[in-house]
Design a protein around this motif. Structure first.
Motif, short mmCIF file in Angstrom:
data_model
loop_
_atom_site.label_atom_id
_atom_site.label_comp_id
_atom_site.label_asym_id
_atom_site.label_seq_id
_atom_site.Cartn_x
_atom_site.Cartn_y
_atom_site.Cartn_z
N ALA A 58 0.85 -1.19 0.00
CA ALA A 58 0.00 0.00 0.00
C ALA A 58 0.88 1.23 0.00
CB ALA A 58 -0.91 0.00 1.24
N GLY A 59 0.56 2.17 -0.90
CA GLY A 59 1.28 3.45 -0.91
C GLY A 59 0.44 4.48 -0.16
N ALA A 60 1.06 5.18 0.78
CA ALA A 60 0.29 6.14 1.59
C ALA A 60 1.03 7.46 1.70
CB ALA A 60 0.05 5.56 2.99
N LEU A 61 0.28 8.53 1.80
CA LEU A 61 0.85 9.87 1.93
C LEU A 61 0.45 10.49 3.26
CD1 LEU A 61 -0.13 11.16 -1.62
CD2 LEU A 61 2.18 10.61 -0.87
N THR A 62 1.39 11.15 3.90
CA THR A 62 1.06 11.93 5.10
C THR A 62 1.51 13.37 4.85
OG1 THR A 62 3.18 11.37 6.13
CG2 THR A 62 1.29 10.01 6.73
N ILE A 63 0.70 14.31 5.26
CA ILE A 63 1.04 15.73 5.07
C ILE A 63 0.96 16.42 6.43
CG2 ILE A 63 0.39 17.91 4.00
CD1 ILE A 63 -0.58 16.42 1.60
N LYS A 64 2.02 17.12 6.77
CA LYS A 64 2.05 17.88 8.02
C LYS A 64 2.27 19.34 7.64
CE LYS A 64 4.05 17.08 12.57
NZ LYS A 64 5.11 16.35 13.28
N LYS A 65 1.39 20.21 8.11
CA LYS A 65 1.48 21.61 7.69
C LYS A 65 2.28 22.45 8.68
CE LYS A 65 -2.40 21.50 4.67
NZ LYS A 65 -3.63 22.03 4.18
N PHE A 66 3.14 23.30 8.14
CA PHE A 66 3.92 24.25 8.93
C PHE A 66 3.71 25.64 8.33
CE2 PHE A 66 6.24 20.21 9.08
CZ PHE A 66 6.32 20.02 10.44
N SER A 67 4.19 26.65 9.04
CA SER A 67 4.03 28.01 8.54
C SER A 67 4.80 28.23 7.24
CB SER A 67 4.50 29.01 9.59
OG SER A 67 5.85 28.76 9.90
N LYS A 79 5.22 13.20 3.19
CA LYS A 79 5.98 11.95 3.26
C LYS A 79 5.24 10.87 2.47
CE LYS A 79 8.61 12.27 7.57
NZ LYS A 79 8.25 13.53 8.22
N SER A 80 5.99 10.11 1.71
CA SER A 80 5.42 8.98 0.96
C SER A 80 5.87 7.69 1.63
CB SER A 80 5.92 8.99 -0.48
OG SER A 80 5.63 10.23 -1.08
N TRP A 81 4.92 6.83 1.93
CA TRP A 81 5.21 5.60 2.67
C TRP A 81 4.80 4.37 1.86
CZ3 TRP A 81 7.55 6.16 7.39
CH2 TRP A 81 7.45 7.42 8.00
N LEU A 82 5.57 3.33 2.05
CA LEU A 82 5.19 2.03 1.51
C LEU A 82 4.88 1.12 2.70
CD1 LEU A 82 5.02 -0.11 -0.82
CD2 LEU A 82 7.43 -0.63 -0.32
N TYR A 83 3.68 0.55 2.70
CA TYR A 83 3.33 -0.43 3.74
C TYR A 83 3.31 -1.82 3.11
CZ TYR A 83 2.15 3.39 6.82
OH TYR A 83 2.24 4.50 7.61
N ARG A 84 3.87 -2.75 3.83
CA ARG A 84 3.85 -4.16 3.39
C ARG A 84 3.09 -4.95 4.45
NH1 ARG A 84 10.02 -5.13 1.36
NH2 ARG A 84 9.19 -7.21 0.97
N TRP A 85 2.05 -5.65 3.99
CA TRP A 85 1.16 -6.30 4.96
C TRP A 85 0.89 -7.73 4.54
CZ3 TRP A 85 -4.80 -5.79 5.32
CH2 TRP A 85 -5.24 -6.26 6.58
N ASP A 86 1.07 -8.63 5.49
CA ASP A 86 0.79 -10.05 5.20
C ASP A 86 -0.61 -10.47 5.66
OD1 ASP A 86 0.99 -10.11 7.92
OD2 ASP A 86 2.79 -11.36 8.00
N THR A 121 0.19 -9.90 10.65
CA THR A 121 0.93 -9.00 11.55
C THR A 121 0.69 -7.55 11.14
OG1 THR A 121 2.87 -9.23 10.14
CG2 THR A 121 2.73 -10.70 12.03
N ALA A 122 1.21 -6.61 11.94
CA ALA A 122 1.02 -5.19 11.63
C ALA A 122 1.77 -4.83 10.35
CB ALA A 122 1.54 -4.34 12.79
N PRO A 123 1.19 -3.95 9.53
CA PRO A 123 1.89 -3.54 8.30
C PRO A 123 3.25 -2.90 8.62
CG PRO A 123 -0.40 -2.81 8.25
CD PRO A 123 -0.13 -3.31 9.64
N ALA A 124 4.26 -3.25 7.83
CA ALA A 124 5.60 -2.69 8.02
C ALA A 124 5.76 -1.47 7.12
CB ALA A 124 6.66 -3.73 7.67
N ALA A 125 6.22 -0.36 7.71
CA ALA A 125 6.32 0.90 6.96
C ALA A 125 7.74 1.15 6.48
CB ALA A 125 5.86 2.06 7.84
N THR A 126 7.85 1.67 5.27
CA THR A 126 9.14 2.13 4.72
C THR A 126 8.92 3.53 4.16
OG1 THR A 126 9.69 -0.12 4.07
CG2 THR A 126 10.97 1.64 3.05
N LEU A 127 9.78 4.45 4.54
CA LEU A 127 9.66 5.82 4.01
C LEU A 127 10.26 5.85 2.60
CD1 LEU A 127 8.92 8.80 4.64
CD2 LEU A 127 11.26 9.10 5.42
N LEU A 128 9.45 6.24 1.65
CA LEU A 128 9.92 6.30 0.27
C LEU A 128 10.44 7.69 -0.11
CD1 LEU A 128 7.14 4.31 -1.64
CD2 LEU A 128 9.39 3.48 -0.96
N ALA A 129 9.78 8.71 0.41
CA ALA A 129 10.18 10.07 0.05
C ALA A 129 9.71 11.04 1.13
CB ALA A 129 9.60 10.46 -1.30
#
Lengths: 373, 422
Positions: free
Chosen positions: A135-144, A150-157, A160-168
């Motif tokens: 699963a590809g997921a995006l998180t956005i945190k706003k600053f002034s 951040k772009s994340w890759l989750y690997r899920w079997d 167990t809990a999905p394992a996250a890898t930061l892609l960008a």
């Protein structure tokens, strides 16, 4: 399942569902047939399984229509992404909500068999194998001063809990961060290579003095070795592997190119822009938003806003347009090429290449010395 | 009480009227506060030449009290121009400052440390060369353990003392011994126990040459004349080494036949190149272990090198702390034993050349090979398992990236490894 059985099953679905209306504005050659087979909300995801089952979102609900026309409705919040497992026995769905996404797995009967939550908005799902969902997921945190994307890759079997890898991880300028969500989140579409060892995906780049764009990268899932292969415009971030795993279809506002992963350059070009390019199992057909190409010739055209997925056996194209899902049959594609008999050796070579331990030339030389499929 | 104290001061002023006039108005107070300094100055050539306190120290008493009115070399240079020019052309004048380093980013730095390198109001340091070993020290250790010697670049008083000008002081080899002794470069000890030193002791410097005879001939302040290698013992290229050798032969020729001097020095060159080969062999072993991820700890697993970060360093910026055990052995080998071998040879000292130097160097290599075997065996877990193709290719890549393999060698070695996959 044979090609005949798959088409027959989908026609059966069409008949059983009582759908026979054709697609207005479509121009198809003789021998092609277009049949409405299910409902499909505009912009909502859909997928076709190996066995011919369809999954779509209709009126906000996931509907699974099996090859016998049996409809299973899953009363859930609208899914942001859907993807059948390679064998078709599992359907993965992503439900984004308030800064996180719920991932669920359903069996063929629509019964939920696993669930997990991940931070961010999941924008795409892809199965690496029958046992591993990506699963590809995006998180956005706003600053002034801007926003941190951040772009994340989750690997899920599924257990167990999905394992996250930061892609960008990029800082967006305020004016880019203020873009409409449908534009900002229209990226990170993961495509899995035919060998299952590598993904291609797009992530947003926002250089200070240039316009934002999408960077297309490939990443070996085992080694984490990455390389940038192309750039494209925002909103055109979906990519598709060619059946031999050596190329990528990447579209932009002006047309669609085939990027050679050997030479890292465009080796073929179609004049049709594509936001959701698709390629048939043998690679003979390409669907570029409104046009179906056979090689470099236009074979059929469809109304604007059409989205398509080729059937796994290449006999047809499932097409979503304005609230309905259609089956375009009569295509004359061949099955996907078989994986080479010395797959393990090939995977090892690809692994070495991804880490820069061998050059592309050395990879090709060693690959050519292996046995053919 | 004050009156009683002023009586001897008045007497001194009366006895040295010329000097007193040159040093007004410092003398009355300093006769009381720093009487030894006043007495030393009064007996100096400076006092005789009417060079008073202000000429060197300036007039800002507050700065003096704070220790900010250091009498650097530029204060002496206008009068001692020739000596200054010779000094700045020598290793004393340019290289040894490299023993320092900018402490700006160190957590426990002292504000006054900036004056090691920066003049007040001047952001540009006198040297941009930095020393990793200095940067690892506490301010206190850095001051006494590093700067007491390495301040020689900008401090005449490093050799001459502060207020005395008697040349007997600086002509005594003991004035060199403050720095040129100890485990890393015991030139003083090896000279003392050589035939040169023995003759010097028994028959005087006319028969037995001392440091100054050979390294400061005719009173020059260029102490690097005739030296054919850098401070790490690496030979100079011919264009620089050959003229220096000619200079040294000329120096030796004041006592020896030139052919004899040349033959002796060339023999010592051989000792140097043979010893350097041993050192390089050990260094290659350590780099190979690093390539294979076998150092314990690896550079990435220990505090980063102050200048190079989390990377292996075996050059002149090598550390003796926060390293692996095998690197610590190599440090001793390079900084102590290699230095003792070659400097012992050039100083005509058989014991330093052989037993304190070359024998230790060779035993270090034994230790390094043994430690390397242990590290390799430990990686195998006691089982002689062959390395995977991926591991072998990774090692080759690291070797290529650090320049140990040419492009052609790299391609050839990779092809051999890939052959195993078929």
């Amino acid at each position: 399942m044979s090609r005949f059985h798959l088409i027959a099953a989908l026609f059966a679905v069409a008949l059983l569902a009582g759908c026979a209306a054709t697609l207005k504005g479509a121009r198809v050659p003789e021998g092609f047939r277009i049949t409405r087979i299910a409902g499909s909300d505009p912009s909502a995801p859909f997928d076709v399984s190996q066995s011919g089952a369809l999954a779509s979102v209709s009126a906000g609900k996931i509907e699974i229509t099996d090859r016998n026309g049996n409809l299973t409705s899953i009363p859930d919040t609208p899914a942001g992404a859907l993807c059948f497992s390679p064998a078709g026995d599992r359907l993965a769905a992503a439900f984004p909500s308030q800064g996180e996404t719920t991932l669920r797995l359903y069996d063929a009967a629509g019964k939920m068999v696993a669930e997990a939550r991940v931070p961010g908005r999941v924008t795409s799902l892809a199965w690496r194998s029958g046992q591993e969902l990506l699963a590809g997921a995006l998180t956005i945190k706003k600053f002034s001063f801007g926003s941190d994307l951040k772009s994340w890759l989750y690997r899920w079997d599924g257990t167990t809990a999905p394992a996250a890898t930061l892609l960008a991880d990029v800082t967006l300028r305020p004016k880019v961060a203020r873009m409409p969500e449908e534009m900002l989140y229209n990226q990170l579409f993961i495509a899995v290579s035919p060998y299952g060892d590598e993904i291609a995906y797009s992530t947003l780049k926002d250089p200070p003095v240039f316009s934002p764009y999408l960077k297309v990268s490939i990443r070996n899932l085992e080694t984490g070795g990455e390389s940038e292969v192309a750039k494209t415009t925002m909103g055109a971030g979906k990519v598709a592997y060619t059946p031999d795993g050596e190329g990528l279809l990447v579209g932009d506002d002006k047309g669609t190119g085939k990027i050679s992963l050997r030479e890292l350059k465009k080796v073929a070009n179609w004049p049709s822009p594509a936001r959701s390019p698709a390629i048939s199992p043998s690679g003979a057909y390409t669907f570029l938003d409104t046009q179906l190409f056979l090689g470099d010739r236009v074979s059929a055209t469809f109304p604007s806003g059409s989205r398509g997925i080729f059937l796994p056996d290449g006999s047809g194209l499932a097409l979503s347009h304005q609230g309905a899902l259609y089956l375009v049959s009569g295509l004359n594609d061949r099955p996907a090429p078989a994986l080479p008999s010395d797959l393990d050796r090939l995977l090892k070579l690809r692994r070495l290449k991804s880490q820069g331990l061998i050059t592309e030339g050395e990879y090709q030389k060693e690959k050519d010395k292996g046995s053919t499929p | 009480m004050m009156k009683l104290r002023l009586i001897p001061a008045a007497l001194l002023v009366a006895l040295f009227p010329l000097a007193a006039s040159a040093a007004e108005p410092c003398i009355p107070c300093h006769l009381e506060k720093t009487p030894a300094a006043v007495a030393q100055w009064q007996g100096s050539a400076h006092a005789k030449a009417k060079i008073g306190c202000e000429k060197c120290h300036g007039t800002d008493h507050d700065k003096m009290v704070k220790g900010e009115a250091k009498v650097g070399m530029k204060v002496c240079a206008p009068c001692h121009e020739k000596a200054y020019r010779e000094h700045t052309a020598s290793r004393h004048g340019m290289g040894l400052h490299s023993g320092w380093g900018c402490t700006r980013n160190l957590p426990d730095r002292k504000k006054g440390e900036c004056r090691f390198c920066h003049q007040e109001g001047d952001e540009t340091p006198r040297s941009d060369v930095q020393c990793a070993r200095f940067l690892k020290q506490s301010p206190e250790m850095g001051e006494i353990g590093c700067n007491y010697c390495h301040s020689v670049e900008d401090a005449c008083d490093s050799c001459h003392s502060k207020h005395m000008t008697d040349l007997k002081i600086v002509r005594d080899p003991n004035s060199c011994a403050k720095c040129h002794m100890g485990p890393d470069h015991p030139q003083w000890e090896m000279w003392q126990t050589s035939l040169h030193g023995t003759l010097n002791q028994s028959k005087g410097r006319e028969v037995g040459p001392d440091c100054q005879s050979c390294h400061m001939p005719k009173g020059t302040h260029n102490v690097s004349i005739g030296i054919t290698m850098n401070s790490g013992g690496v030979p100079y290229p011919a264009r620089k080494g050959e003229p220096a050798r000619a200079d040294m032969v000329q120096i030796c020729s004041s006592c020896h036949a030139p052919s004899f001097a040349r033959r002796e020095l060339e023999r010592n060159d051989q000792v140097r190149s043979q010893s350097l080969a041993i050192l390089k062999e050990a260094e290659q072993i350590i780099w190979d272990l690093n390539d294979r991820g076998l150092l314990d700890p690896m550079p990435s697993e220990r505090p980063p090198h102050p200048l190079s970060g989390p990377r292996l360093v075996t050059d002149s910026q090598m550390l003796y702390e926060d390293t692996s055990h095998i690197e610590r052995i190599f440090f001793k080998m390079k900084k102590y034993d290699y230095a003792r071998t070659i400097k012992g040879a050039y100083h005509q000292n058989p014991a330093y050349t052989h037993w304190y130097g070359n024998a230790e160097l060779k035993m270090d290599l034994v230790d390094i090979k043994s430690e390397a075997s242990r590290l390799r065996e430990r990686k195998k877990g006691g089982v002689a398992a062959p390395r995977s193709v991926e591991e072998e290719l990774r090692v080759l890549k690291v070797k290529f990236e650090r320049g140990a393999l040419s492009q052609e060698e790299y391609a050839r070695e990779k092809a051999k490894v890939l052959e195993k996959m078929r």
